[in-house]
Design an enzyme around this catalytic site. Structure first.
Site, PDB file in Angstrom:
ATOM      1  N   LYS A  85       0.849  -1.204   0.000  1.00 44.02           N
ATOM      2  CA  LYS A  85       0.000   0.000   0.000  1.00 44.02           C
ATOM      3  C   LYS A  85       0.877   1.244   0.000  1.00 44.02           C
ATOM      4  CE  LYS A  85      -3.874  -1.808   2.788  1.00 44.02           C
ATOM      5  NZ  LYS A  85      -4.960  -1.674   1.821  1.00 44.02           N
ATOM      6  N   ASP A 118      -7.090  -3.026  10.990  1.00 41.02           N
ATOM      7  CA  ASP A 118      -7.617  -4.071  10.109  1.00 41.02           C
ATOM      8  C   ASP A 118      -8.057  -5.327  10.875  1.00 41.02           C
ATOM      9  OD1 ASP A 118      -8.417  -4.528   7.510  1.00 41.02           O
ATOM     10  OD2 ASP A 118      -6.530  -5.424   6.878  1.00 41.02           O
ATOM     11  N   ARG A 142     -10.060 -11.601   2.528  1.00 42.54           N
ATOM     12  CA  ARG A 142     -10.965 -12.627   2.002  1.00 42.54           C
ATOM     13  C   ARG A 142     -10.290 -13.996   2.004  1.00 42.54           C
ATOM     14  NH1 ARG A 142     -11.510  -9.517  -3.607  1.00 42.54           N
ATOM     15  NH2 ARG A 142     -11.243  -7.794  -2.153  1.00 42.54           N
TER      16      ARG A 142
END
Ligand code: BES
Ligand code: MN
Ligand code: ZN
Length: 514
Positions: free
Chosen positions: A291, A302, A365
């Site tokens: 990032k 997070d 995910r």
């Protein structure tokens, strides 16, 4: 802060700060048409309430406030009028927000004792709950790492009395509403601390230890599996994400069983459990798909999904429902290194499905895929995951609305209903097969990222691959897990979003509607 229900005249309250929520219509007609308590307050202050309100153009709009010094004309040292907006469109959330503002004012002026006048509306239990929550959540600060004296309040607020409207007797219902608020806020503020804690102070092991301590305190069951065990469970997606970090992953399982229950097998044999899963990336650098600094600086948060789930378990421990409730967290860091997983790698999930990595920053995910599959083995009555999953969800719904996904309408509805009652705003977004193609891989069963557009849907669609036919609901809290500014009962930073909804969900299941 200790809260209590009280009754009596506004003008007789001895306290450092008197909080008086007002509707727009309370002020519109002047002192003569004002509700009795406000008129009495105005009279005691020699007409100053309405005079200063007019001078300062305070009209009772939501999120506005007006301070008055009593100069010994009242036992209360100060009065703070808090706008609730229009009476016709009143919902307890307006009071929660106003009370939050009141708690912050109390801290600012060093008020040790506070009284809050509950508005005279029909839903009085809802008001007790909202006012109490507003005060307790509004008083929250994360100042553990501030060493200067000036950053600490001169005096903490010790006591807050909630003044019931005239002719409202104290009742069991109101006491219960207050007790509920206290439990839920204690859990929410605890969750907020976990989220605000920097990643160098709270890694996967620390998070597992915090969960264990909570479990011990709440007499919940606890188990944490380390790297070797996670590998033995063939959680290739989870392992892939975790492998770049110097610190190993932890698969945390915290659970509650009604008295007389046994282990995983027995829970399955009896009532089907409620199962919660939280995203627990203690730091998301993006991995090799690194990032930029601006996007990375907030990524200690997070693991907010995990914090919400653990906070809810803290409430469950006290609720003692007649059914089991399980929480699972796949805790790890997403880091770049010589051992990190790479774009182009193919990982094999616990379910056997293979995933081509197209972006190592779509790590949530992956971990959730394996952990959801594992949690799903308990055959949940309902399976809810909470995750700071996508920036796309923030683009779609902003910072104040959580995205809700799921293919089981009844389960989605149940979560939305729970959220509605507690002031956490949520909105359902679709999982559409129109986009299914974008997750197709040339060389594996799935890719971990699809097209940019509808990114929150792609992530939900990816998760759906791992939950089978179970009634499953996915909450994307990327936007709502932190507040970009001070607002009502929110401080800048962690919100604890999700704790109240999950706790309310479990509570609602304890008293099924006829
Ligand atoms: N943790 C982030 C999502 C996020 C973004 C949370 C902003 C809170 C605020 C997640 O792991 C992520 O990086 N998602 C990517 C997915 C993309 C690579 C498909 C994103 O949203 O950009
Ligand atoms: Mn990421
Ligand atoms: Zn992430």
């Amino acid at each position: 802060m200790k809260l209590a229900l009280a009754s009596g005249d506004l003008t007789l309250q001895k306290c450092d700060l008197l909080l008086v929520p007002v509707f727009e219509s309370d002020l519109a007609g002047g002192a003569k048409k004002a509700p009795a308590p406000l008129a009495a307050l105005d009279a005691a202050l020699g007409g100053l309430v309405f005079r200063v309100a007019a001078e300062e153009q305070f009209r009772g709009k939501a999120d506005s406030s007006l301070t008055l010094q009593s100069h010994e004309r009242l036992p209360a040292a100060r009065v703070l009028l808090l706008g609730l907006g229009a009476r016709q469109s009143f919902a307890p959330e307006a009071l929660r927000m106003a009370a939050g503002k009141g708690a912050k004012a109390a801290r600012r002026v060093g008020a040790a004792t506070v009284a809050l006048a509950l508005p005279d509306v029909r839903e009085i239990a809802g008001c007790v709950e909202a006012a109490a929550e507003g005060l307790l959540l509004g008083a929250y600060r994360f100042d553990r790492y501030k060493t200067g004296e000036k950053d600490k309040p001169a005096r903490e607020t010790r006591q807050a009395n909630l003044l019931l409207p005239a002719k409202t007797p104290k009742s069991r219902e109101l006491a219960d509403a207050l007790a509920w608020a206290e439990r839920v806020c204690e859990a929410t503020n605890w969750a907020r601390d976990l989220v605000n804690e920097p990643a160098n102070q709270l890694g996967p092991t620390d998070l597992a230890l915090a969960a264990r301590q909570m479990a011990v305190d709440g007499k919940l069951k606890f188990e944490a599996l380390d790297q070797d065990k996670i590998e033995a469970l063939r959680m290739g997606l989870f392992m892939g994400v975790a492998q770049g970090s110097a610190e190993g992953p932890q698969l945390v399982h915290v659970w509650y069983e009604p008295a007389g229950g046994g282990g995983k097998k027995q829970a399955k044999a009896k009532t089907k459990p409620v199962v919660l899963v939280g995203k627990a990336i203690t730091f998301d650098s993006g991995g090799l798909s690194l990032k930029p600094t601006d996007g990375m600086v907030e990524m200690k948060t997070d693991m907010a999904g995990a914090a919400a789930v653990l906070g809810a378990m803290k409430v469950v421990a006290q609720l003692q429902p007649p059914f089991p409730v399980h929480a699972f967290l796949g805790a790890c860091e997403n880091m770049p290194s010589g051992r990190a997983y790479r774009p182009g790698d193919v990982l094999v999930s616990r379910l056997g499905k293979t995933v081509e990595i197209t972006n190592t920053d779509a790590e949530g995910r992956l971990v959730l895929g394996d952990v959801l599959a594992w949690a799903n083995e308990l055959e949940p009555a309902i399976l809810v995951d909470v995750a700071t999953l996508t920036g796309a969800c923030v683009v779609a719904l902003g910072n104040y609305i959580t995205g809700v996904f799921g293919t089981d309408d009844a389960a989605v509805w149940e979560v939305l209903e729970a959220a509605k009652g507690c002031g956490e705003e949520m909105w359902r977004l679709p999982i559409s097969d129109l986009q299914r193609e974008s997750l197709k891989s040339e060389i594996a069963d799935l890719k971990n990222t699809g097209d940019r557009w509808g990114g929150a849907i792609n992530a939900a669609m990816f998760l759906r691959e791992f939950v089978g036919q179970t009634p499953w609901v996915h909450l994307d809290i990327a936007g709502t897990s932190t507040s970009p500014k001070e607002r009502g009962y929110y401080a800048k930073g962690a919100t604890g979003h999700g704790v109240r909804t999950l706790a309310a969900l479990v509570r609602a299941r304890m008293a099924p509607k006829a």
